[in-house]
Write a protein that holds these residues in place. Structure first.
Motif, PDB file in Angstrom:
ATOM      1  N   GLU A   1       0.816  -1.221   0.000  1.00  0.00           N
ATOM      2  CA  GLU A   1       0.000   0.000   0.000  1.00  0.00           C
ATOM      3  C   GLU A   1       0.843   1.262   0.000  1.00  0.00           C
ATOM      4  N   THR A   2       2.136   1.137   0.299  1.00  0.00           N
ATOM      5  CA  THR A   2       3.018   2.321   0.346  1.00  0.00           C
ATOM      6  C   THR A   2       4.234   2.083  -0.546  1.00  0.00           C
ATOM      7  N   PRO A   3       4.042   1.996  -1.853  1.00  0.00           N
ATOM      8  CA  PRO A   3       5.170   1.700  -2.747  1.00  0.00           C
ATOM      9  C   PRO A   3       6.247   2.773  -2.726  1.00  0.00           C
ATOM     10  N   ASP A   4       5.874   4.034  -2.466  1.00  0.00           N
ATOM     11  CA  ASP A   4       6.901   5.084  -2.439  1.00  0.00           C
ATOM     12  C   ASP A   4       7.847   4.917  -1.251  1.00  0.00           C
ATOM     13  N   ALA A   5       7.335   4.377  -0.172  1.00  0.00           N
ATOM     14  CA  ALA A   5       8.175   4.202   1.010  1.00  0.00           C
ATOM     15  C   ALA A   5       9.027   2.951   0.924  1.00  0.00           C
ATOM     16  N   ILE A   6       8.665   2.022   0.039  1.00  0.00           N
ATOM     17  CA  ILE A   6       9.435   0.768  -0.095  1.00  0.00           C
ATOM     18  C   ILE A   6       9.846   0.623  -1.559  1.00  0.00           C
ATOM     19  N   PRO A   7      10.955   1.241  -1.952  1.00  0.00           N
ATOM     20  CA  PRO A   7      11.360   1.187  -3.372  1.00  0.00           C
ATOM     21  C   PRO A   7      11.779  -0.201  -3.824  1.00  0.00           C
ATOM     22  N   LEU A   8      12.239  -1.051  -2.887  1.00  0.00           N
ATOM     23  CA  LEU A   8      12.665  -2.407  -3.250  1.00  0.00           C
ATOM     24  C   LEU A   8      12.216  -3.363  -2.155  1.00  0.00           C
ATOM     25  N   ALA A   9      11.186  -4.134  -2.429  1.00  0.00           N
ATOM     26  CA  ALA A   9      10.642  -5.050  -1.426  1.00  0.00           C
ATOM     27  C   ALA A   9      11.382  -6.380  -1.389  1.00  0.00           C
ATOM     28  N   PHE A  10      12.090  -6.732  -2.468  1.00  0.00           N
ATOM     29  CA  PHE A  10      12.806  -8.012  -2.484  1.00  0.00           C
ATOM     30  C   PHE A  10      13.962  -7.977  -1.477  1.00  0.00           C
ATOM     31  N   PRO A  11      14.054  -8.958  -0.611  1.00  0.00           N
ATOM     32  CA  PRO A  11      15.207  -8.994   0.321  1.00  0.00           C
ATOM     33  C   PRO A  11      16.489  -9.301  -0.432  1.00  0.00           C
ATOM     34  N   SER A  12      17.619  -9.061   0.227  1.00  0.00           N
ATOM     35  CA  SER A  12      18.914  -9.269  -0.434  1.00  0.00           C
ATOM     36  C   SER A  12      19.154 -10.737  -0.764  1.00  0.00           C
ATOM     37  N   ASP A  13      18.558 -11.644   0.014  1.00  0.00           N
ATOM     38  CA  ASP A  13      18.729 -13.077  -0.251  1.00  0.00           C
ATOM     39  C   ASP A  13      17.488 -13.676  -0.928  1.00  0.00           C
ATOM     40  N   ALA A  14      16.844 -12.887  -1.780  1.00  0.00           N
ATOM     41  CA  ALA A  14      15.610 -13.345  -2.436  1.00  0.00           C
ATOM     42  C   ALA A  14      15.863 -14.591  -3.285  1.00  0.00           C
ATOM     43  N   ASP A  15      17.012 -14.632  -3.977  1.00  0.00           N
ATOM     44  CA  ASP A  15      17.307 -15.798  -4.820  1.00  0.00           C
ATOM     45  C   ASP A  15      17.333 -17.071  -3.983  1.00  0.00           C
ATOM     46  N   THR A  16      18.025 -17.004  -2.842  1.00  0.00           N
ATOM     47  CA  THR A  16      18.161 -18.192  -1.986  1.00  0.00           C
ATOM     48  C   THR A  16      16.813 -18.626  -1.423  1.00  0.00           C
ATOM     49  N   ARG A  17      16.007 -17.654  -1.013  1.00  0.00           N
ATOM     50  CA  ARG A  17      14.692 -17.994  -0.447  1.00  0.00           C
ATOM     51  C   ARG A  17      13.811 -18.714  -1.479  1.00  0.00           C
ATOM     52  N   MET A  18      13.834 -18.235  -2.689  1.00  0.00           N
ATOM     53  CA  MET A  18      12.994 -18.877  -3.697  1.00  0.00           C
ATOM     54  C   MET A  18      13.529 -20.254  -4.097  1.00  0.00           C
ATOM     55  N   GLU A  19      14.836 -20.373  -4.171  1.00  0.00           N
ATOM     56  CA  GLU A  19      15.419 -21.647  -4.611  1.00  0.00           C
ATOM     57  C   GLU A  19      15.266 -22.736  -3.560  1.00  0.00           C
ATOM     58  N   ARG A  20      14.856 -22.356  -2.350  1.00  0.00           N
ATOM     59  CA  ARG A  20      14.571 -23.374  -1.338  1.00  0.00           C
ATOM     60  C   ARG A  20      13.229 -24.074  -1.577  1.00  0.00           C
ATOM     61  N   LEU A  21      12.370 -23.442  -2.340  1.00  0.00           N
ATOM     62  CA  LEU A  21      11.058 -24.060  -2.628  1.00  0.00           C
ATOM     63  C   LEU A  21      11.250 -25.273  -3.530  1.00  0.00           C
ATOM     64  N   ASN A  22      10.527 -26.317  -3.220  1.00  0.00           N
ATOM     65  CA  ASN A  22      10.603 -27.536  -4.033  1.00  0.00           C
ATOM     66  C   ASN A  22      10.001 -27.283  -5.418  1.00  0.00           C
ATOM     67  N   GLY A  23      10.787 -27.526  -6.448  1.00  0.00           N
ATOM     68  CA  GLY A  23      10.316 -27.312  -7.814  1.00  0.00           C
ATOM     69  C   GLY A  23      10.971 -26.135  -8.497  1.00  0.00           C
ATOM     70  N   VAL A  24      11.688 -25.269  -7.742  1.00  0.00           N
ATOM     71  CA  VAL A  24      12.348 -24.111  -8.342  1.00  0.00           C
ATOM     72  C   VAL A  24      13.736 -24.531  -8.830  1.00  0.00           C
ATOM     73  N   LEU A  25      14.023 -24.196 -10.085  1.00  0.00           N
ATOM     74  CA  LEU A  25      15.349 -24.490 -10.638  1.00  0.00           C
ATOM     75  C   LEU A  25      16.291 -23.308 -10.484  1.00  0.00           C
ATOM     76  N   ALA A  26      15.810 -22.113 -10.721  1.00  0.00           N
ATOM     77  CA  ALA A  26      16.636 -20.912 -10.571  1.00  0.00           C
ATOM     78  C   ALA A  26      15.705 -19.720 -10.427  1.00  0.00           C
ATOM     79  N   ALA A  27      16.199 -18.686  -9.731  1.00  0.00           N
ATOM     80  CA  ALA A  27      15.381 -17.489  -9.529  1.00  0.00           C
ATOM     81  C   ALA A  27      16.307 -16.301  -9.331  1.00  0.00           C
TER      82      ALA A  27
END
Length: 430
Positions: free
Chosen positions: A100-126
């Motif tokens: 709801e406040t996109p101006d206050a959060i210019p980047l919502a992805f965390p710094s370890d977003a790649d690692t978090r997604m690749e932990r999901l079963n079925g993800v090959l790369a992100a």
């Protein structure tokens, strides 16, 4: 065919009265058996074999196009379905909405977003990426921007975490991709495509070439030959996410996105879990886009191709029908004397109609048989040449001769009617 003497039209008796008088005199009505009908039709066709072959050609083209179109459409749709299953059905995109406040959060992805997604079963790369907004006067060049003669033109700069290049299915021509170490150390390295390299005058990585974004140098460590997804990477200079964020800051209004490649069948589930995996405390900051249903996509592609090509086949059939009608009409005019003789020997108008209808129907049937054979051969030949698996609709092949026969019948209706309406006396005078 057994014929009875004909009466002159001068007396103009009604049909019922003629029947009564014939019965009173013991005269048997003329009749035309199926065997006689077919033999007369074949004899009529063989009188001018060259013209009969040319007449059949229109139906051959129409029916052949009908069978080939259905076969090629089915074969192409199967290939399209396979490719969609391999690419589109295994791709998930996650948008950074900022909640709801996109101006206050210019980047919502965390710094370890790649690692978090690749932990999901079925993800090959992100990986996370966004287009870098350069300042005034900044552009991509092979040297510091003192002149614009050797700039990369409209080359864009893409900030990407290492997983993006893997998720995109990158194929290298030279060098290597940057990895998590380059990203964590904020190294000034870049990956470009062969087209961008040619535009910047880079031919080899042995000399450790550099590209300048504004006046900031980046060492080119890899040159891409192709990518399976996100083709705009081939028009960009790709640099590590942390390096871009350190120099130019977060993406701001352009917002970041994440590209995820999955195993086949896992994409819908990954799209459902992505937001919670990235930021469980604020899943509303993301919007995951799942791939379309491959079955619906295939049905849509099938429908579009079938409608288009069946229209073309119908046009071919109409052309063939017009050819049969025209040729049969000419034959009626040429055979007026023969028609008059048959009428004088007792043949009725119905017999003449049946004779010409039988000729046009046999021509259409022959065209359908030859066209179905040629269409099937075309499908197999194209499939072999393209290394595809041919898909042939047996129902269409079986119905093609009947379609040709019906086309011939329809085309012969008017000429046959014209032949039956020719008065015997007038026909004999010609």
């Amino acid at each position: 065919m057994s014929l009875a003497p004909a009466r002159t039209p001068a007396s103009s008796p009604t049909r019922a009265s003629r029947r009564r008088r014939s019965a009173d005199r013991g005269i048997r009505r003329s009749s035309l058996s199926l065997r006689d009908l077919v033999s007369e039709a074949v004899a009529g066709m063989l009188q001018r074999p060259a013209r009969s072959v040319l007449t059949v050609l229109g139906t051959v083209l129409g029916v052949g196009a009908f069978v080939a179109v259905l076969g090629l459409t089915g074969t192409a749709a199967a290939q399209i379905d396979t490719r969609f299953s391999e690419l589109a059905a295994t791709e998930v995109t996650v948008d950074d909405t900022g909640g709801e406040t996109p101006d206050a959060i210019p980047l919502a992805f965390p710094s370890d977003a790649d690692t978090r997604m690749e932990r999901l079963n079925g993800v090959l790369a992100a990986g996370v990426y966004w287009n870098v907004r350069l300042g005034p006067g900044q552009a991509v060049s092979s040297r510091p921007l003192e002149t614009t003669a050797d700039t990369g033109g409209d080359t864009t700069v893409v900030s990407a975490s290492p997983g993006v290049l893997h998720a995109a299915g990158s194929t290298l021509s030279q060098g290597r991709l940057f990895d998590s170490y380059h990203n964590a150390q904020r190294q000034r390295v870049a990956v470009i495509s062969t087209s961008v390299a040619a535009r910047l005058g880079i031919t080899t990585l042995r000399t450790e070439p550099a590209v300048f974004i504004g006046n900031t140098p980046f060492t080119v460590i890899g040159i891409l030959r192709s990518v399976d997804r996100k083709a705009d990477l081939l028009l960009s200079v790709v640099i590590p996410r942390a390096t871009a964020e350190w120099i130019w800051g977060p993406p701001g209004a352009d917002r970041a996105r994440m590209l995820v490649s999955t195993r086949l069948g896992a994409a819908p589930q990954i799209a459902h879990e992505a937001a919670l995996a990235l930021r469980p405390e604020h899943p509303e900051h993301f919007r995951a886009i799942a791939p379309p249903d491959p079955r619906a996509l295939r049905s849509a592609v099938d429908g579009d191709l079938n409608q288009l090509f069946l229209l073309l086949a119908a046009i071919c059939l109409v052309i063939g029908a017009v050819g049969i009608a025209n040729t049969t009409l000419v034959a009626v005019m040429e055979r007026t004397a023969e028609i008059g003789l048959r009428r004088a020997l007792g043949a009725g108008g119905g017999h003449i109609t049946l004779q010409f209808l039988a000729e046009s129907a046999i021509l259409g049937l022959l065209g359908g048989l030859v066209g179905a054979s040629l269409g099937t051969i075309t499908v197999v030949a194209v499939s072999v040449a393209r290394q595809w698996t041919p898909v042939i609709h047996l129902e269409a092949v079986a119905a093609a001769p009947l379609l040709g026969c019906v086309t011939g019948l329809i085309a012969g209706l008017y000429p046959a009617w014209r032949a039956s309406r020719i008065p015997p006396v007038e026909a004999l005078r010609r």
